[in-house]
Design an enzyme around this catalytic site. Structure first.
Site, PDB file in Angstrom:
ATOM      1  N   GLU A 136       0.835  -1.215   0.000  1.00 57.18           N
ATOM      2  CA  GLU A 136       0.000   0.000   0.000  1.00 57.18           C
ATOM      3  C   GLU A 136       0.862   1.254   0.000  1.00 57.18           C
ATOM      4  OE1 GLU A 136      -2.601  -0.883  -1.025  1.00 57.18           O
ATOM      5  OE2 GLU A 136      -4.179  -1.020   0.459  1.00 57.18           O
ATOM      6  N   THR A 188      -5.088   6.328  -5.938  1.00 51.57           N
ATOM      7  CA  THR A 188      -5.260   6.590  -4.497  1.00 51.57           C
ATOM      8  C   THR A 188      -4.370   7.753  -4.063  1.00 51.57           C
ATOM      9  OG1 THR A 188      -5.865   4.307  -4.081  1.00 51.57           O
ATOM     10  CG2 THR A 188      -5.081   5.552  -2.194  1.00 51.57           C
TER      11      THR A 188
HETATM   12  N1  HSE Z   1      -8.384   4.599   3.200  1.00 49.40           N
HETATM   13  C1  HSE Z   1      -7.764   4.649   1.902  1.00 49.40           C
HETATM   14  C2  HSE Z   1      -8.151   5.940   1.235  1.00 49.40           C
HETATM   15  C3  HSE Z   1      -8.241   3.480   1.095  1.00 49.40           C
HETATM   16  O1  HSE Z   1      -9.346   6.257   1.257  1.00 49.40           O
HETATM   17  O2  HSE Z   1      -7.292   6.642   0.710  1.00 49.40           O
HETATM   18  C4  HSE Z   1      -7.682   3.438  -0.288  1.00 49.40           C
HETATM   19  O3  HSE Z   1      -8.211   2.317  -0.940  1.00 49.40           O
END
Ligand code: HSE
Length: 314
Positions: A136, A188
């Site tokens: 991530e 993201t």
């Molecule tokens: N919590 C993260 C965001 C999840 O909203 O950026 C990304 O999939």
């Protein structure tokens, strides 16, 4: 760690589920796994130390382990193995990258769960989340576990803290999930970069009221409370501008009977929760109609919460 028992003939195959992070109000702290879609992966030991990645799909993702989210997760795991080891990992992605349903998490979590089984389980689930968060970090610039944890644990998870890790698996009543994925990509990292770093106290009060309400609603199996708590006053107002037709989709989905919903992870997918399969089908149809009218390519899914997390398959 005990010395590895390396058997080159063993192949571990897994399905790594898509996940919905944030669950509307719980930015970076809540997420759940769904039964459809999922990535398919297999791993075996390789005589060459290091990681070999084979892509068995159309996405042309990097095969350099340092640039691949599954590779980054495995590299973090290998730092804690006291002997040279080689893995050959084959990935067939069915979860489109950048769709907002935890594509990078499925790759990263799937890889470490599969490798752990291949090595006869030297690590526990918390270790696996810790390793997978490196994927991530590569994908979005920051470690967050709200896709990784539900992908590994299954069900709905609360990530109370990531440093140190404190993951709480939450019980939930049966929930049906309608997802619409407009065929646009939202990275993201971009969706995070537009967020404000400071929030107003009055907004924070609403938000933590909703998070607490949602968790209580899940545990008490109180569908009305779940529905009332699916409100996000911090992130959605900023991010929804990246998603065409967002407000109309939400309105039509609620008119079709959804308990509520919002942006899935960082988008562009939108998810809605319903109490019954029939309602979830109507909700998906309502979402589909909006994108038909906007002439926007999209896919819809109707699925359920996945309580198993990453699954081993024959
Ligand atoms: N919590 C993260 C965001 C999840 O909203 O950026 C990304 O999939």
């Amino acid at each position: 760690m005990a010395p590895l028992n390396i058997d080159y003939s063993t192949i571990v195959k897994i399905h790594a589920p898509a996940t919905v992070a944030n669950m509307v109000c719980g930015f970076d702290v809540l997420g759940f796994a769904v039964n459809d879609p999922y990535d398919e992966m297999q791993i075996r030991f390789s005589a060459t130390p290091g990681i070999t990645i084979i892509n068995d799909d159309e996405y042309n993702l990097p095969t350099d382990p340092e640039k691949n989210v599954a590779g980054a997760a495995l590299l973090a795991m290998m730092e804690e193995i006291n002997e040279p080891v080689g893995f050959e990992l084959t990935i067939k992605k069915n979860i489109k990258p950048g769709s907002g349903v935890g594509s990078s998490a499925a790759s990263a979590a799937g890889a470490v769960v599969a490798a752990n089984k291949l090595m006869q389980h030297p690590f526990n689930n918390e270790d696996l989340v810790r390793f997978a968060m490196n994927g991530e970090k590569l994908a979005s610039g920051v470690k967050h576990a709200d896709n990784i944890a539900p992908c590994i644990y299954g069900g709905v998870t609360l990530i109370r803290s990531i440093f140190p890790l404190d993951i709480v698996a939450l019980n939930a009543p049966p929930l049906f999930v309608s997802i619409v994925h407009p065929q646009i990509e939202v990275r993201t990292a971009d969706a995070r970069s537009i967020l404000q770093q400071k929030v107003l106290l009055k907004d924070a009060i609403k938000q933590w009221g909703n998070i607490a309400g949602l968790v209580a609603g899940l545990l008490k199996e109180d569908y009305d409370l779940i529905g009332r708590s699916l409100e996000d006053v911090l992130i959605e107002p900023v991010r929804s501008i990246l998603i065409p037709g967002f407000d109309l989709i939400k309105q039509k989905a609620k008119e079709a009977g959804a308990l509520g919903g919002g942006i899935s992870g960082s988008g562009p997918s939108i998810f809605m929760l319903s109490k019954t399969q029939a309602t979830a089908n109507q909700v998906a149809e309502a979402m589909h109609q909006v994108y038909e009218q906007l002439s926007l390519d999209h896919h819809t899914y109707v699925t359920t919460v996945n309580h198993a997390g990453v699954r081993f398959v024959e």
